[in-house]
Design a protein around this motif. Structure first.
Motif, PDB file in Angstrom:
ATOM      1  N   UNK A   1     -14.260 -10.170  -8.135  1.00 36.18           N
ATOM      2  CA  UNK A   1     -13.504  -9.280  -7.351  1.00 36.18           C
ATOM      3  C   UNK A   1     -12.210  -9.540  -7.280  1.00 36.18           C
ATOM      4  N   UNK A   2     -11.338  -8.337  -7.202  1.00 36.22           N
ATOM      5  CA  UNK A   2      -9.846  -8.313  -7.095  1.00 36.22           C
ATOM      6  C   UNK A   2      -9.485  -7.347  -6.006  1.00 36.22           C
ATOM      7  N   UNK A   3      -8.590  -7.804  -5.223  1.00 41.77           N
ATOM      8  CA  UNK A   3      -8.069  -6.983  -4.109  1.00 41.77           C
ATOM      9  C   UNK A   3      -6.439  -6.802  -4.076  1.00 41.77           C
ATOM     10  N   UNK A   4      -6.164  -5.610  -3.810  1.00 41.68           N
ATOM     11  CA  UNK A   4      -4.801  -5.598  -3.895  1.00 41.68           C
ATOM     12  C   UNK A   4      -4.115  -4.788  -2.500  1.00 41.68           C
ATOM     13  N   UNK A   5      -3.209  -5.190  -1.540  1.00 40.46           N
ATOM     14  CA  UNK A   5      -2.823  -4.604  -0.507  1.00 40.46           C
ATOM     15  C   UNK A   5      -1.367  -4.310  -0.652  1.00 40.46           C
ATOM     16  N   UNK A   6      -0.938  -3.264  -0.085  1.00 36.14           N
ATOM     17  CA  UNK A   6       0.332  -2.784   0.017  1.00 36.14           C
ATOM     18  C   UNK A   6       0.838  -1.874   1.069  1.00 36.14           C
ATOM     19  N   UNK A   7       1.875  -1.792   1.236  1.00 36.23           N
ATOM     20  CA  UNK A   7       2.359  -0.481   2.260  1.00 36.23           C
ATOM     21  C   UNK A   7       2.080  -0.905   3.738  1.00 36.23           C
ATOM     22  N   UNK A   8       2.017  -2.071   4.105  1.00 35.97           N
ATOM     23  CA  UNK A   8       1.495  -2.466   5.505  1.00 35.97           C
ATOM     24  C   UNK A   8       0.206  -2.585   5.748  1.00 35.97           C
ATOM     25  N   UNK A   9      -0.542  -2.541   4.873  1.00 35.27           N
ATOM     26  CA  UNK A   9      -2.040  -2.763   5.058  1.00 35.27           C
ATOM     27  C   UNK A   9      -2.406  -4.063   5.475  1.00 35.27           C
ATOM     28  N   UNK A  10      -3.360  -4.300   6.516  1.00 35.07           N
ATOM     29  CA  UNK A  10      -3.896  -5.349   7.144  1.00 35.07           C
ATOM     30  C   UNK A  10      -5.275  -5.496   7.041  1.00 35.07           C
TER      31      UNK A  10
END
Length: 323
Positions: A1-10
């Motif tokens: 599993x790989x997870x990427x967050x961007x743009x102010x996501x929480x």
């Protein structure tokens, strides 16, 4: 599993998105496992207690990154394992304005590299930090480490401890710091000698007693103790001590840049002198107890300096639950 967050996501444990207690990435592929990018972006991985990337494949890189003011919370992880092959690496990247948060105790193993590669990048460990060879630590000028407990490491390769321009803040109550530099007097090397730009003791509402130690031979004893150099950066002096905080140096030679000049702190102790004032705190050769209740700065005298400490904290609340 790989997870990427961007743009102010929480996303993560605090929001009910994640309950996993372990993560294994042992297949040895070239992956970015987790990332948080951008202001306000928070990746809460605090439910993890185990993070294992101890694969044996050669020439592989895996990455966990917080960049551009993003935050990754790994505060539940106690042991972090990188790959076992010397040509592979687990990179923990912290970019400009970003943070990576750890909990009460963190031990880093195998071929893991922490890379603070931007100004105002911060690695924060609430408790003890233990670096085990062959892991690596790299921190550029303007980056910082915040450690709430002991800081110990057995690295012998100074190139694997590239922190010449970094700021080290230590905020624990009674803690130790392992020194590893080669003692070259006041003309010692300004790089590749286990040095920091600045060491800061104490928090905004807490005092710190830090003892310098040489428990581990990091390869630079040469018949004596290893030493600590603090070379300053951008006009900053090499050592900052908050009120009520104390640095105990013992027989460890300490060299600090003060107003552009390298000072051998030990030489300031003349016969009979047990402590010297420095910045807003004190430096001592040994630990000693003072019995005066009103001795707020630990110098065994009650004087105007203690009144200054009282005035500085007048009407402040330190229990975190004040009206």
């Amino acid at each position: 599993s790989r997870i990427a967050l961007t743009g102010g996501q929480q996303f993560g444990a605090a929001y009910g998105d994640l309950t996993a207690t372990s993560y294994a990435a042992t297949t040895g592929g070239n992956y970015t496992l987790f990332s948080a990018n951008g202001a306000g972006t928070l990746f809460d991985l605090s439910s993890l207690t185990s993070l294992n990337a101890a694969w044996g494949n050669s020439y592989r890189t895996q990455i966990i990154s917080a960049t551009d003011q993003g935050v990754i919370d790994l505060s539940g992880v106690g042991d972090l394992y990188g790959p076992t092959h010397p040509t592979s690496v687990l990179k923990m990247l912290i970019g400009s304005g970003a943070q990576m948060l750890f909990g009460d105790n963190l031990s880093i193993h195998n071929y893991t590299k922490f890379e603070l590669n931007g100004p105002d990048s911060n690695m924060s460990v609430n408790g003890d930090l233990n670096l085990n060879a062959p892991c690596r630590l790299s921190a550029v000028e303007g980056s910082s480490l915040t450690i709430g407990g002991d800081f110990v490491y057995n690295l012998t390769d100074a190139a694997a401890f590239d922190t010449d321009g970094a700021l080290l803040s230590m905020t624990g109550r009674n803690i130790i710091f392992e020194v590893a530099g080669q003692d070259l007097d006041t003309n010692g090397a300004t790089e590749n000698n286990f040095v920091f730009a600045q060491l800061k003791l104490g928090g905004s509402l807490s005092s710190t007693t830090l003892t310098l130690t040489d428990l581990i031979d990091n390869g630079n004893r040469a018949g004596g103790n290893e030493a600590l150099y603090l070379y300053g950066s951008g006009g900053l002096n090499g050592l900052k001590i908050k009120p009520n905080s104390r640095l105990i140096i013992g027989d460890i030679n300490l060299y600090v840049q003060v107003d552009g000049e390298m000072v051998h702190i030990n030489s300031l102790f003349t016969e009979g002198v047990k402590w010297i004032p420095f910045d807003q705190g004190t430096i001592t050769l040994s630990d000693y107890a003072c019995t005066l209740t009103a001795d707020l700065n630990g110098d065994c005298f009650v004087d105007m300096a203690d009144l200054a400490v009282l005035a500085n904290e007048w009407l402040q609340c330190g229990d975190g639950d004040c009206d």
